[in-house]
Write a protein that holds these residues in place. Sequence first.
Motif, PDB file in Angstrom:
ATOM      1  N   ALA A  49      41.636  64.242  64.186  1.00 60.15           N
ATOM      2  CA  ALA A  49      41.969  62.830  64.018  1.00 60.15           C
ATOM      3  C   ALA A  49      40.746  61.993  64.334  1.00 60.15           C
ATOM      4  CB  ALA A  49      43.111  62.457  64.950  1.00 60.15           C
ATOM      5  N   CYS A  63      43.888  58.882  71.231  1.00 61.31           N
ATOM      6  CA  CYS A  63      43.944  59.554  69.936  1.00 61.31           C
ATOM      7  C   CYS A  63      45.189  59.085  69.183  1.00 61.31           C
ATOM      8  CB  CYS A  63      43.976  61.071  70.127  1.00 61.31           C
ATOM      9  SG  CYS A  63      44.180  61.963  68.575  1.00 61.31           S
ATOM     10  N   VAL A  65      46.910  60.609  66.997  1.00 55.59           N
ATOM     11  CA  VAL A  65      47.821  61.675  66.585  1.00 55.59           C
ATOM     12  C   VAL A  65      48.766  62.081  67.719  1.00 55.59           C
ATOM     13  CG1 VAL A  65      47.990  64.049  65.737  1.00 55.59           C
ATOM     14  CG2 VAL A  65      46.256  62.520  64.809  1.00 55.59           C
TER      15      VAL A  65
END
Length: 117
Positions: A49, A63, A65
Motif C-alpha cells: 500500500a 497505512c 490498508v
Amino acid sequence: MSNVLLCQSDELAPGCTKKVLNEQVGDICVYNLEGTFYATADTCTHATASLAEGDIEDDLITCPVHWGQFDIRTGQAVTAPCVRHLRTYRVIVTDGGVFADIESQSVEAAAAADSPV
C-alpha cells in the motif's frame, strides 16, 4: 551523496504527503510535518500500500490498508500489524527544493538505531 528532488518546499502544505516515483530505490513518500520535511519508502512493510495515501496523526503515518502505523521521523513500526521498519532518507532543503539523499538514512533514524534499548 546522491540527491533526488522530491518537491519544491512551497508545493507541499503542512500535514500533507506526496508520492515520488523513483526507479533506483523504489517510490518515496515525502511528508511535511509543520514545516519540517521527512522522507521514507512509500510502500508499507506489511501490505503493498502507498503510505502517501495514508493519514498523518501527530508524527505517525497510518497505512490505508490495515491501519498499522509508522513513526515518520524514524521509520519505526509502532502499531500492529506492522513490525518491519520503513527505510528513511536524509532530507536536504536548499534553494526552495526538497531533496532526499538516497544513500543516507534520516538523522532521527540514525539516532534511534544508536540509542540503547
